[in-house]
Write a protein that holds these residues in place. Structure first.
Motif, PDB file in Angstrom:
ATOM      1  N   LEU A  86      21.640  -2.546   4.340  1.00 24.62           N
ATOM      2  CA  LEU A  86      22.499  -2.926   3.220  1.00 24.62           C
ATOM      3  C   LEU A  86      23.229  -1.714   2.644  1.00 24.62           C
ATOM      4  CD1 LEU A  86      20.101  -5.438   1.424  1.00 24.62           C
ATOM      5  CD2 LEU A  86      22.122  -5.988   2.804  1.00 24.62           C
ATOM      6  N   ALA A  87      22.540  -0.564   2.593  1.00 26.11           N
ATOM      7  CA  ALA A  87      23.177   0.657   2.102  1.00 26.11           C
ATOM      8  C   ALA A  87      24.317   1.075   3.022  1.00 26.11           C
ATOM      9  CB  ALA A  87      22.144   1.775   1.994  1.00 26.11           C
ATOM     10  N   ALA A  88      24.073   1.007   4.313  1.00 27.30           N
ATOM     11  CA  ALA A  88      25.105   1.366   5.285  1.00 27.30           C
ATOM     12  C   ALA A  88      26.330   0.465   5.128  1.00 27.30           C
ATOM     13  CB  ALA A  88      24.548   1.254   6.706  1.00 27.30           C
ATOM     14  N   GLN A  89      26.088  -0.830   4.884  1.00 27.94           N
ATOM     15  CA  GLN A  89      27.201  -1.764   4.678  1.00 27.94           C
ATOM     16  C   GLN A  89      27.998  -1.405   3.426  1.00 27.94           C
ATOM     17  OE1 GLN A  89      25.226  -5.567   4.596  1.00 27.94           O
ATOM     18  NE2 GLN A  89      24.998  -5.675   6.821  1.00 27.94           N
ATOM     19  N   SER A  90      27.287  -1.017   2.363  1.00 25.38           N
ATOM     20  CA  SER A  90      27.967  -0.639   1.120  1.00 25.38           C
ATOM     21  C   SER A  90      28.827   0.613   1.315  1.00 25.38           C
ATOM     22  CB  SER A  90      26.936  -0.389   0.013  1.00 25.38           C
ATOM     23  OG  SER A  90      26.315  -1.603  -0.374  1.00 25.38           O
ATOM     24  N   TYR A  91      28.285   1.595   2.034  1.00 27.63           N
ATOM     25  CA  TYR A  91      29.069   2.806   2.287  1.00 27.63           C
ATOM     26  C   TYR A  91      30.289   2.502   3.161  1.00 27.63           C
ATOM     27  CZ  TYR A  91      25.319   5.653   0.268  1.00 27.63           C
ATOM     28  OH  TYR A  91      24.408   6.220  -0.583  1.00 27.63           O
ATOM     29  N   ASN A 111      29.720   9.540   3.468  1.00 29.26           N
ATOM     30  CA  ASN A 111      29.426   9.934   4.842  1.00 29.26           C
ATOM     31  C   ASN A 111      28.193  10.832   4.905  1.00 29.26           C
ATOM     32  OD1 ASN A 111      30.133   9.823   7.624  1.00 29.26           O
ATOM     33  ND2 ASN A 111      30.965  11.887   7.480  1.00 29.26           N
ATOM     34  N   MET A 112      28.079  11.765   3.959  1.00 25.70           N
ATOM     35  CA  MET A 112      26.916  12.649   3.900  1.00 25.70           C
ATOM     36  C   MET A 112      25.649  11.846   3.560  1.00 25.70           C
ATOM     37  SD  MET A 112      28.516  15.982   1.938  1.00 25.70           S
ATOM     38  CE  MET A 112      26.912  16.771   1.812  1.00 25.70           C
ATOM     39  N   ALA A 113      25.804  10.863   2.681  1.00 22.66           N
ATOM     40  CA  ALA A 113      24.662  10.028   2.300  1.00 22.66           C
ATOM     41  C   ALA A 113      24.153   9.225   3.498  1.00 22.66           C
ATOM     42  CB  ALA A 113      25.061   9.082   1.170  1.00 22.66           C
ATOM     43  N   LEU A 114      25.073   8.755   4.316  1.00 20.57           N
ATOM     44  CA  LEU A 114      24.682   8.012   5.524  1.00 20.57           C
ATOM     45  C   LEU A 114      23.864   8.888   6.467  1.00 20.57           C
ATOM     46  CD1 LEU A 114      27.854   5.906   6.412  1.00 20.57           C
ATOM     47  CD2 LEU A 114      25.565   5.017   5.974  1.00 20.57           C
ATOM     48  N   LYS A 115      24.334  10.115   6.669  1.00 18.62           N
ATOM     49  CA  LYS A 115      23.618  11.037   7.556  1.00 18.62           C
ATOM     50  C   LYS A 115      22.230  11.365   6.995  1.00 18.62           C
ATOM     51  CE  LYS A 115      27.751  13.200   9.539  1.00 18.62           C
ATOM     52  NZ  LYS A 115      28.541  14.447   9.665  1.00 18.62           N
ATOM     53  N   ASP A 116      22.190  11.582   5.688  1.00 19.38           N
ATOM     54  CA  ASP A 116      20.916  11.895   5.028  1.00 19.38           C
ATOM     55  C   ASP A 116      19.949  10.724   5.127  1.00 19.38           C
ATOM     56  OD1 ASP A 116      19.149  13.429   3.293  1.00 19.38           O
ATOM     57  OD2 ASP A 116      19.683  12.008   1.720  1.00 19.38           O
ATOM     58  N   MET A 117      20.487   9.527   4.934  1.00 18.96           N
ATOM     59  CA  MET A 117      19.655   8.326   4.987  1.00 18.96           C
ATOM     60  C   MET A 117      19.133   8.073   6.403  1.00 18.96           C
ATOM     61  SD  MET A 117      20.615   4.556   3.540  1.00 18.96           S
ATOM     62  CE  MET A 117      22.060   4.452   4.599  1.00 18.96           C
ATOM     63  N   LYS A 118      19.986   8.309   7.381  1.00 19.20           N
ATOM     64  CA  LYS A 118      19.563   8.144   8.770  1.00 19.20           C
ATOM     65  C   LYS A 118      18.404   9.084   9.089  1.00 19.20           C
ATOM     66  CE  LYS A 118      21.007   8.807  13.552  1.00 19.20           C
ATOM     67  NZ  LYS A 118      22.065   9.284  14.476  1.00 19.20           N
ATOM     68  N   ALA A 119      18.544  10.347   8.685  1.00 20.12           N
ATOM     69  CA  ALA A 119      17.487  11.335   8.931  1.00 20.12           C
ATOM     70  C   ALA A 119      16.200  10.920   8.220  1.00 20.12           C
ATOM     71  CB  ALA A 119      17.929  12.712   8.461  1.00 20.12           C
ATOM     72  N   GLY A 120      16.346  10.421   6.991  1.00 17.06           N
ATOM     73  CA  GLY A 120      15.171   9.987   6.228  1.00 17.06           C
ATOM     74  C   GLY A 120      14.463   8.819   6.878  1.00 17.06           C
ATOM     75  N   LEU A 121      15.246   7.875   7.410  1.00 19.86           N
ATOM     76  CA  LEU A 121      14.640   6.696   8.033  1.00 19.86           C
ATOM     77  C   LEU A 121      13.981   7.062   9.362  1.00 19.86           C
ATOM     78  CD1 LEU A 121      14.448   3.777   7.081  1.00 19.86           C
ATOM     79  CD2 LEU A 121      16.275   3.203   8.661  1.00 19.86           C
ATOM     80  N   LEU A 146      20.899   0.403  15.479  1.00 22.38           N
ATOM     81  CA  LEU A 146      22.029  -0.485  15.200  1.00 22.38           C
ATOM     82  C   LEU A 146      23.123   0.236  14.421  1.00 22.38           C
ATOM     83  CD1 LEU A 146      20.253  -3.840  14.215  1.00 22.38           C
ATOM     84  CD2 LEU A 146      21.386  -3.270  16.375  1.00 22.38           C
ATOM     85  N   PHE A 147      22.720   1.168  13.566  1.00 19.52           N
ATOM     86  CA  PHE A 147      23.682   1.939  12.788  1.00 19.52           C
ATOM     87  C   PHE A 147      24.437   2.927  13.681  1.00 19.52           C
ATOM     88  CE2 PHE A 147      24.354   5.973  10.457  1.00 19.52           C
ATOM     89  CZ  PHE A 147      25.415   5.562   9.678  1.00 19.52           C
ATOM     90  N   ASP A 148      23.741   3.541  14.624  1.00 17.79           N
ATOM     91  CA  ASP A 148      24.348   4.542  15.511  1.00 17.79           C
ATOM     92  C   ASP A 148      23.863   4.287  16.944  1.00 17.79           C
ATOM     93  OD1 ASP A 148      25.442   6.682  16.780  1.00 17.79           O
ATOM     94  OD2 ASP A 148      24.310   8.218  15.708  1.00 17.79           O
TER      95      ASP A 148
END
Length: 354
Positions: A86-91, A111-121, A146-148
């Motif tokens: 859902l966060a990825a969709q919002s970004y 874009n930075m938040a997406l990368k940070d979130m991906k690393a966190g997940l 699915l995101f990348d």
């Protein structure tokens, strides 16, 4: 005159709606700043309808905040896999509306938040795996894939976690997808030791590693080749089919594994095990039969089939012993097969050679 009044009323409604929406965004932002992400999300969800007629800039602000709130929840491991999506969709909505408005206020941050979130997940999936939370680990890894989809390692990790969690249906889905995209996992790891933690970290490229070394934070660089995982992927897929009692598909995949490596012992042993599992299922059918004439005829047919299936395990076990003569597992199973088929001479010869 009446039309002008109607238009004025519509403009007033829109203005009130815009102001209400901005107030709600401010309230949600205030709650988020205080660490109350769930309460912030509740407000954003309830007021999303107000954003429909807002200017693109306001839509961007709304979805950027919503993305940040969902990201925070995901990184706190609160319904992480779903909130990540859902966060990825919002970004992505931020990118859309800022592209349309031509004002890129939050695009870089999103874009930075997406990368940070991906690393966190990804890190969360690894932590879940180590803690034995295989279902959660699999879900997180698959969401990241699915995101990348270029980062296929996450799909491999999702499949491995599902297999370890004995979720064979999910494992089959992911391993089949790995086969479809021709995943091999073959590559090179660029490693160096973190001076502070004393642990090895991997870098995306030799240049990235060299830069970290020059900064004085890393030392002891080394490069490691990663072998192909194609046999492992197919072997695990076959095993998942086997555990699901889908013997025909398991046999097909194990035979493919043997095409890749004709000396792969585990495949021969599991093919023998597959035949003996079919034998066991036939024995269960036989034991459930009564004594009527029809059932006795069925008994004779099933019993003959049982012996044929049992006999078909012998070549696989012999192949194992040809590759590895002292393989105890294969020897014990083959002795049991000979005994069950009254193959006394073969039994004695194998026993004498132990």
């Amino acid at each position: 005159m009446k039309e002008n009044i109607k238009m004025l009323c519509c403009l007033l409604v829109i203005s009130v709606s815009v102001f209400a929406q901005k107030d709600k965004i401010k309230e949600a932002q205030s709650l988020f700043d205080k660490g109350k992400s769930e309460e912030s999300l509740a407000i954003l969800t309830k007021t999303e309808y107000l954003i429909l007629n807002a200017p693109d800039e306001d839509k961007s602000d709304y979805y950027f905040l919503k993305g940040n709130v969902l990201k925070d929840l995901a990184l706190k491991n609160i319904d992480a896999a779903n909130n990540f999506t859902l966060a990825a969709q919002s970004y992505q909505d931020v990118f859309l509306y800022e592209n349309e408005s031509g004002k890129f206020k939050s695009t870089v941050k999103a874009n930075m938040a997406l990368k940070d979130m991906k690393a966190g997940l990804v890190n969360g999936a690894m932590a879940d795996f180590k803690a034995g939370k295989f279902k959660e680990s699999s879900e997180k890894s698959y969401k990241v894939y699915l995101f990348d989809k270029k980062d296929t390692l996450n799909l491999y990790n999702a499949a491995s976690s599902a297999l370890n969690g004995k979720d064979y249906n999910t494992a089959i889905t992911y391993y089949e997808l790995l086969k479809k995209i021709n995943y091999s996992g073959k590559g090179v790891l660029y490693l160096a030791t973190n001076k502070k933690t004393k642990e090895e970290d991997a870098f995306l490229s030799p240049k990235a590693r060299e830069y970290a070394i020059q900064q004085g934070t890393y030392e002891k660089p080394r490069t490691e080749s990663v072998p192909s995982k194609k046999i492992e992927v197919n072997s695990n897929l076959a095993y998942s089919y086997l555990e699901n009692k889908n013997y025909p598909k398991a046999e097909v995949v194990y035979n493919y594994v043997l095409e890749l490596n004709p000396n792969y012992i585990d495949a021969y042993i599991n093919l023998a095990y597959l035949k003996l599992q079919i034998k066991k299922d036939l024995m269960d059918q036989i034991s459930s039969l009564g004594t009527s004439k029809a059932e006795m005829q069925k008994y004779d047919k099933l019993n003959a089939t049982k012996d044929d299936v049992t006999r078909s395990a012998i070549p696989y076990l012999k192949k194992v012993l040809a590759i590895e003569p002292k393989n105890e597992d294969a020897t014990k199973v083959l002795l049991g097969v000979y005994r069950s088929l009254d193959m006394t001479a073969e039994y004695n010869a194998l026993k004498a050679g132990m």
